[in-house]
Design a protein around this motif. Sequence first.
Motif, PDB file in Angstrom:
ATOM      1  N   THR A   1       0.854  -1.193   0.000  1.00  0.00           N
ATOM      2  CA  THR A   1       0.000   0.000   0.000  1.00  0.00           C
ATOM      3  C   THR A   1       0.889   1.242   0.000  1.00  0.00           C
ATOM      4  OG1 THR A   1      -0.113  -0.144   2.416  1.00  0.00           O
ATOM      5  CG2 THR A   1      -1.943  -1.120   1.172  1.00  0.00           C
ATOM      6  N   GLN A   2       1.399   1.609  -1.169  1.00  0.00           N
ATOM      7  CA  GLN A   2       2.350   2.705  -1.288  1.00  0.00           C
ATOM      8  C   GLN A   2       1.761   4.049  -0.843  1.00  0.00           C
ATOM      9  OE1 GLN A   2       5.745   2.722  -2.424  1.00  0.00           O
ATOM     10  NE2 GLN A   2       5.488   0.572  -1.887  1.00  0.00           N
ATOM     11  N   LYS A   3       0.486   4.271  -1.163  1.00  0.00           N
ATOM     12  CA  LYS A   3      -0.126   5.543  -0.774  1.00  0.00           C
ATOM     13  C   LYS A   3      -0.173   5.691   0.745  1.00  0.00           C
ATOM     14  CE  LYS A   3      -2.955   6.117  -4.935  1.00  0.00           C
ATOM     15  NZ  LYS A   3      -4.309   6.254  -5.489  1.00  0.00           N
ATOM     16  N   LEU A   4      -0.463   4.593   1.434  1.00  0.00           N
ATOM     17  CA  LEU A   4      -0.482   4.630   2.895  1.00  0.00           C
ATOM     18  C   LEU A   4       0.924   4.846   3.436  1.00  0.00           C
ATOM     19  CD1 LEU A   4      -2.062   4.319   5.519  1.00  0.00           C
ATOM     20  CD2 LEU A   4      -1.721   1.837   5.359  1.00  0.00           C
ATOM     21  N   LEU A   5       1.911   4.261   2.776  1.00  0.00           N
ATOM     22  CA  LEU A   5       3.301   4.452   3.186  1.00  0.00           C
ATOM     23  C   LEU A   5       3.683   5.927   3.125  1.00  0.00           C
ATOM     24  CD1 LEU A   5       6.192   3.497   3.865  1.00  0.00           C
ATOM     25  CD2 LEU A   5       6.528   3.120   1.405  1.00  0.00           C
ATOM     26  N   PHE A   6       3.371   6.590   2.006  1.00  0.00           N
ATOM     27  CA  PHE A   6       3.716   7.997   1.861  1.00  0.00           C
ATOM     28  C   PHE A   6       2.958   8.862   2.881  1.00  0.00           C
ATOM     29  CE2 PHE A   6       4.795   6.689  -2.591  1.00  0.00           C
ATOM     30  CZ  PHE A   6       6.167   6.895  -2.454  1.00  0.00           C
ATOM     31  N   LEU A   7       1.704   8.495   3.153  1.00  0.00           N
ATOM     32  CA  LEU A   7       0.923   9.239   4.137  1.00  0.00           C
ATOM     33  C   LEU A   7       1.552   9.134   5.523  1.00  0.00           C
ATOM     34  CD1 LEU A   7      -1.611  10.812   4.990  1.00  0.00           C
ATOM     35  CD2 LEU A   7      -2.782   8.596   5.265  1.00  0.00           C
ATOM     36  N   ILE A   8       1.924   7.913   5.928  1.00  0.00           N
ATOM     37  CA  ILE A   8       2.513   7.716   7.250  1.00  0.00           C
ATOM     38  C   ILE A   8       3.888   8.372   7.341  1.00  0.00           C
ATOM     39  CG2 ILE A   8       3.416   5.965   8.832  1.00  0.00           C
ATOM     40  CD1 ILE A   8       1.130   4.171   8.008  1.00  0.00           C
ATOM     41  N   LEU A   9       4.666   8.285   6.262  1.00  0.00           N
ATOM     42  CA  LEU A   9       5.972   8.943   6.268  1.00  0.00           C
ATOM     43  C   LEU A   9       5.835  10.453   6.398  1.00  0.00           C
ATOM     44  CD1 LEU A   9       7.983   6.967   3.541  1.00  0.00           C
ATOM     45  CD2 LEU A   9       8.293   6.893   6.014  1.00  0.00           C
ATOM     46  N   GLY A  10       4.855  11.013   5.699  1.00  0.00           N
ATOM     47  CA  GLY A  10       4.620  12.456   5.795  1.00  0.00           C
ATOM     48  C   GLY A  10       4.218  12.875   7.193  1.00  0.00           C
ATOM     49  N   ILE A  11       3.292  12.113   7.799  1.00  0.00           N
ATOM     50  CA  ILE A  11       2.852  12.412   9.163  1.00  0.00           C
ATOM     51  C   ILE A  11       4.016  12.260  10.150  1.00  0.00           C
ATOM     52  CG2 ILE A  11       1.356  11.653  11.042  1.00  0.00           C
ATOM     53  CD1 ILE A  11      -0.704  10.849   8.894  1.00  0.00           C
ATOM     54  N   THR A  12       4.812  11.208   9.954  1.00  0.00           N
ATOM     55  CA  THR A  12       5.965  10.969  10.827  1.00  0.00           C
ATOM     56  C   THR A  12       6.964  12.109  10.739  1.00  0.00           C
ATOM     57  OG1 THR A  12       5.716   8.582  10.524  1.00  0.00           O
ATOM     58  CG2 THR A  12       7.830   9.370  11.363  1.00  0.00           C
ATOM     59  N   LEU A  13       7.196  12.593   9.520  1.00  0.00           N
ATOM     60  CA  LEU A  13       8.143  13.690   9.320  1.00  0.00           C
ATOM     61  C   LEU A  13       7.670  14.957  10.015  1.00  0.00           C
ATOM     62  CD1 LEU A  13      10.821  14.021   7.830  1.00  0.00           C
ATOM     63  CD2 LEU A  13       9.560  14.854   5.853  1.00  0.00           C
ATOM     64  N   ILE A  14       6.375  15.252   9.906  1.00  0.00           N
ATOM     65  CA  ILE A  14       5.812  16.441  10.558  1.00  0.00           C
ATOM     66  C   ILE A  14       5.907  16.324  12.077  1.00  0.00           C
ATOM     67  CG2 ILE A  14       3.695  17.751  10.953  1.00  0.00           C
ATOM     68  CD1 ILE A  14       2.886  16.998   8.068  1.00  0.00           C
ATOM     69  N   LEU A  15       5.545  15.143  12.604  1.00  0.00           N
ATOM     70  CA  LEU A  15       5.600  14.934  14.050  1.00  0.00           C
ATOM     71  C   LEU A  15       7.027  15.002  14.575  1.00  0.00           C
ATOM     72  CD1 LEU A  15       2.984  12.056  14.517  1.00  0.00           C
ATOM     73  CD2 LEU A  15       2.719  14.477  15.075  1.00  0.00           C
ATOM     74  N   ALA A  16       7.969  14.455  13.782  1.00  0.00           N
ATOM     75  CA  ALA A  16       9.371  14.489  14.210  1.00  0.00           C
ATOM     76  C   ALA A  16       9.877  15.922  14.306  1.00  0.00           C
ATOM     77  CB  ALA A  16      10.235  13.683  13.235  1.00  0.00           C
ATOM     78  N   VAL A  17       9.506  16.747  13.334  1.00  0.00           N
ATOM     79  CA  VAL A  17       9.953  18.143  13.336  1.00  0.00           C
ATOM     80  C   VAL A  17       9.324  18.909  14.502  1.00  0.00           C
ATOM     81  CG1 VAL A  17       9.862  20.314  12.053  1.00  0.00           C
ATOM     82  CG2 VAL A  17      10.437  18.201  10.870  1.00  0.00           C
ATOM     83  N   LEU A  18       8.047  18.649  14.771  1.00  0.00           N
ATOM     84  CA  LEU A  18       7.341  19.402  15.805  1.00  0.00           C
ATOM     85  C   LEU A  18       7.617  18.901  17.222  1.00  0.00           C
ATOM     86  CD1 LEU A  18       3.831  19.828  14.106  1.00  0.00           C
ATOM     87  CD2 LEU A  18       5.657  21.531  14.303  1.00  0.00           C
ATOM     88  N   ILE A  19       7.643  17.570  17.393  1.00  0.00           N
ATOM     89  CA  ILE A  19       7.723  16.999  18.736  1.00  0.00           C
ATOM     90  C   ILE A  19       9.122  16.523  19.091  1.00  0.00           C
ATOM     91  CG2 ILE A  19       6.823  15.162  20.234  1.00  0.00           C
ATOM     92  CD1 ILE A  19       4.270  15.204  18.549  1.00  0.00           C
ATOM     93  N   LEU A  20       9.825  15.964  18.115  1.00  0.00           N
ATOM     94  CA  LEU A  20      11.129  15.373  18.381  1.00  0.00           C
ATOM     95  C   LEU A  20      12.139  15.893  17.358  1.00  0.00           C
ATOM     96  CD1 LEU A  20      11.974  13.301  20.556  1.00  0.00           C
ATOM     97  CD2 LEU A  20      11.847  11.539  18.789  1.00  0.00           C
TER      98      LEU A  20
END
Length: 368
Positions: free
Chosen positions: A314-333
């Motif tokens: 599920t490549q689309k889900l992969l890109f979605l989770i990676l995008g969310i992870t990147l945003i959370l990493a920048v904001l929280i960690l």
Amino acid sequence: MADRVATPLYAPKSRFRRSVPSWATFLAVFVFLALLPWLPILGWTDIFDSGNDFGKGNLAFVFAFAIAAVGFNLLVGYSGTLGLAVAGLFALGAYGTAVLSAPSGAREALAGYDWPFLVALPVVCIAAAIIGVLVGFPAARLKGFFLAIATLALGELIVTIIRLDEKVWDGLKTNGGTGKQVPQFRVPGLGRVDSYYMLSLGALFLMMVAYVVLTNRRLGRTLKAVRDIDIATGPVGISSTYYKLVAFGISAFAAALAGAMWAQNSSFANPAAFRTRLLVFLLVVLIVGGLSHKWGPLIGAIFFVFLRQKLQDTQKLLFLILGITLILAVLILPNGIAALPERMRESRWVKDLQRRLQSLAGSVGSSI
């Protein structure tokens, strides 16, 4: 006078003693990774089960992405230079070693120049470093968005030339957009999968040693100064351009080395694999793992490869989770997963717990 002599003589010994546990941990990690193919203790992870070829192949991908992130970390994390040519240089390493080491009399998809792999590998990596330095001359004078666009264009140019093949020069032998089969290098005494596992691990070890040595010396301190107070480095005699060029060169070398290791594991190189999404993947590896942290690239690569394998259908889900992870990493960690232990030690509740334990130990000691 005696005090003045004793202080500088004692300080290096103190620093040496402090560095011994760090190097011991460093070597222990790599010894553990080297023994994994014969100690399949990660079977519970499925994806990184070193008891089978699938798990060892995934670990080899981890090492390859970590190599690229080590150089990327030096460029972005230490010098603060947002150079985005890493995907193109990654492709240069993959195709360069494949073309040079391929047999000359083979069919078009495999034809090359019949160089020994261990000769082709350093030649391609050094060529990538030279390209990185040459591009760094004009790029080092740019800032922010303009620098990112200029270096991104270089990466796209390299991939475009690979696609065009004989339309640029038939001596490229990249087989155009169809893709290139990669000759497999065998380590004596090891099978195919074990060979590229150990080869990738050895390349990561050398790159990590170089990274640790360089960042603990003048280069690392100067790059941080260039990153934090660029405008003040000139008056004190530090050439920010020179040190940025060094960072560009090392980063390009690491990207090409990573591409060569990735190609050995993949057995086939296709221009589509080096599109802009590869750059996004490496940014995820770097930022989630931890900028300016020794173990950040390896931790980020483990996270990315694990997630990619879990969501490969599920490549689309992969890109979605990676995008969310990147945003959370920048904001929280913002300092990545690798900085979590340090952040926990410095947190208020941990310090409060330490004070309580110390007071409790003091009261017990006084009562005894």
